[in-house]
Design an enzyme around this catalytic site. Sequence first.
Site, PDB file in Angstrom:
ATOM      1  N   ARG A  51       0.783  -7.969 -18.141  1.00  0.00           N
ATOM      2  CA  ARG A  51       0.424  -6.590 -17.760  1.00  0.00           C
ATOM      3  C   ARG A  51      -1.073  -6.370 -17.971  1.00  0.00           C
ATOM      4  NH1 ARG A  51       1.332  -2.591 -21.199  1.00  0.00           N
ATOM      5  NH2 ARG A  51       3.429  -3.222 -21.750  1.00  0.00           N
ATOM      6  N   TYR A 103      -7.417  10.473   3.296  1.00  0.00           N
ATOM      7  CA  TYR A 103      -6.172   9.728   3.446  1.00  0.00           C
ATOM      8  C   TYR A 103      -5.003  10.582   2.929  1.00  0.00           C
ATOM      9  CZ  TYR A 103      -2.621   6.159   3.101  1.00  0.00           C
ATOM     10  OH  TYR A 103      -1.450   5.453   3.242  1.00  0.00           O
ATOM     11  N   ASP A 176     -13.199   5.100  -1.193  1.00  0.00           N
ATOM     12  CA  ASP A 176     -12.101   4.317  -0.649  1.00  0.00           C
ATOM     13  C   ASP A 176     -12.677   3.561   0.541  1.00  0.00           C
ATOM     14  OD1 ASP A 176      -9.981   3.436   0.913  1.00  0.00           O
ATOM     15  OD2 ASP A 176      -8.742   5.207   0.547  1.00  0.00           O
ATOM     16  N   LYS A 201      -4.375  -3.614   3.912  1.00  0.00           N
ATOM     17  CA  LYS A 201      -5.010  -3.533   5.221  1.00  0.00           C
ATOM     18  C   LYS A 201      -5.816  -4.811   5.504  1.00  0.00           C
ATOM     19  CE  LYS A 201      -2.951   0.381   4.897  1.00  0.00           C
ATOM     20  NZ  LYS A 201      -3.573   1.604   4.393  1.00  0.00           N
TER      21      LYS A 201
END
Length: 385
Positions: A51, A103, A176, A201
């Site tokens: 983690r 977004y 972003d 993407k």
Amino acid sequence: MSRKSNKAETRCIHAGNTVDQATGAVMPPIYTSSTFENAAFGEPREYVYSRGANPTRHALERCVAELESGVRGFAYGSGMAATAAVLDLLPANSHVVVPNELYGGTFRLLEDIRAHSAGIQTTFVDFSDPANVAAACRENTALVWFESPTNPLLSVIDIAAIAKVAHDNGALAGVDNTFATPLNQRPLELGCDIVMHSTTKYIGGHSDVIGGICAVASEDLAERLAGVSAITGGIAGPFDAYLALRGIKTLALRMERHQSNALAIATWLEKHPRVQRAIYPGLHSHPQHELAKRQMDTGFGAVVSFEIDGGREQVAAFMNQLEYFAIAEGLGGVESLVGHPYTMSHSRVPEDRKAELGLTDNLIRLSVGIEHVDDLIADLEQAFS
Ligand SMILES: *Cc1c(COP(=O)(O)O)cnc(C)c1O
């Protein structure tokens, strides 16, 4: 490796020194182990528990951090988990300034979730003039967050100017960078503190993985984000991290084709009698074309939007008639996609807000893939007729 090329093609292959140090494997193995044996009592090795850090994820993080000129990267299970981790850096009841065109997932994260759970207040303004952002800043403004180019209207925002406004007001500046990719645009070099990608993407590039990543400009932010990520735990799994890293190896090659196709299609659409308006930052007719040329150094991305002459019925007929362009949400994969933002990605945005943005019912968004451009244009042509 001590040599550092400034050429995108070379950087994509070598950034982050991703050769596995333990074995020399040129592509890092998928280390699935959740935990790592200590060398002896009180002697943990470099990796302790996955983690916090995992060798496969770490290779991806080093690679993107270097591509983005950041000091460290942090990979997550999705782009939204990456953005959520950034918001976890802010104190409760902070104020955030974002553009009107944001977004959809980020909009909902701010307005539906963090407004409720963390008292985050959000102001939406038009980022085309940095003075609007300055005017929106308050005492408790902790973050200015935006995308460039925007989705789906592809406005280009002056990253350096906005970063300065954020800093003048004591806030972090975050971008972003999903639509631009680290090859075209590196916000940290333009003064921002944080850059984020949905690796789903262009970075992944093959529509076969959901992921996100952040890179940060300072050690202080790296320490803070490392702390957040290790505890909230929205990390990328090793297989997903491997897929994203594999995608980056061919990113420069893919973008070359994506972008030459997109420019050819945008240029063709602009002249088509059934097109009212074609929108692409690479077109001379784009209102921020000069800014885009300055800010995006190797290309303009591969999302092209246009308004068809007609209404919903003509949109549906056109989209149903396409053969190579699949009707689907998303972008950035090798295959071409077509979407109708009004009813798909932006269906939850109220109608008056869409009208304000100029997001009309006859707007069609293309994610241009890497097929042969002649086939794509022929497909668009037959769908128009
Ligand atoms: C897809 C996308 C996101 C969200 O990423 P996921 O990987 O789907 O969580 C955020 N920002 C932009 C610009 C995107 O295109």
